[in-house]
Write an enzyme that holds these catalytic residues in place. Structure first.
Site, PDB file in Angstrom:
ATOM      1  N   CYS A 218      -1.812  -2.556   7.349  1.00 15.70           N
ATOM      2  CA  CYS A 218      -1.090  -2.263   8.800  1.00 15.70           C
ATOM      3  C   CYS A 218      -1.597  -0.824   9.165  1.00 15.70           C
ATOM      4  O   CYS A 218      -1.974  -0.072   8.591  1.00 15.70           O
ATOM      5  CB  CYS A 218       0.331  -2.633   8.800  1.00 15.70           C
TER       6      CYS A 218
ATOM      7  N   GLU B 171       0.972  -1.211  -0.015  1.00 12.46           N
ATOM      8  CA  GLU B 171      -0.012   0.161   0.031  1.00 12.46           C
ATOM      9  C   GLU B 171       0.818   1.387   0.065  1.00 12.46           C
ATOM     10  O   GLU B 171       0.565   2.167  -0.658  1.00 12.46           O
ATOM     11  CB  GLU B 171      -0.974   0.026   1.377  1.00 12.46           C
TER      12      GLU B 171
END
Ligand code: THU
Length: 126
Positions: free
Chosen positions: A87, A55
């Site tokens: 995360c 990401e």
């Protein structure tokens, strides 16, 4: 592009992951406000803590191209049969660029979340 198609693109991006340590390949797609898509994959390092998430890689590509508002981040892992959620660090990266939707690949199909659901009270400078 549908959410399912975005996840297919994220999985394709995961094929380029550099994950010799965890063997956990993650791909992500950022859809900018103008519809342009940017992909990323996780990039690990012998110094484990220096790893870059999929990401984060996609967000960095988008922002480096001038994007400042992100509509959607789609994320998929190709080495596990469970939903792979971003995360905490990546969630905070998303706060900065006002991500509206986070699409997560799950065994039953795309799960769609707001960023507020994933990171309530995210940090912003006053
Ligand atoms: N990873 C991601 O790419 N995205 C996440 O949101 C969580 C974890 C990567 C980092 C590392 O390369 C591997 O997955 C195992 O933690």
């Amino acid at each position: 592009m549908t959410d399912l198609e975005l996840l297919a693109l994220a999985k394709e991006a995961a094929l380029n992951a550099y994950a010799p340590f965890s063997h956990f390949r993650v791909g992500a797609v950022v859809v900018a406000a103008d519809g342009t898509r940017y992909t990323g994959a996780n990039v690990e390092n012998s110094a484990y803590g220096s790893a870059i998430c999929g990401e984060a890689a996609a967000i960095a590509r988008a922002v480096s191209a001038g994007v400042r508002k992100i509509d959607t981040v789609a994320v998929a892992c190709i080495d596990a049969d469970t939903a792979g959620y971003p995360c905490g660090n990546c969630r905070q990266l998303m706060v900065e660029f006002d991500v509206d939707r986070v699409v997560v690949a799950a065994p039953e199909g795309p799960r769609v979340h707001t960023l507020e659901e994933l990171i309530p009270f995210g940090f912003r400078l006053p």
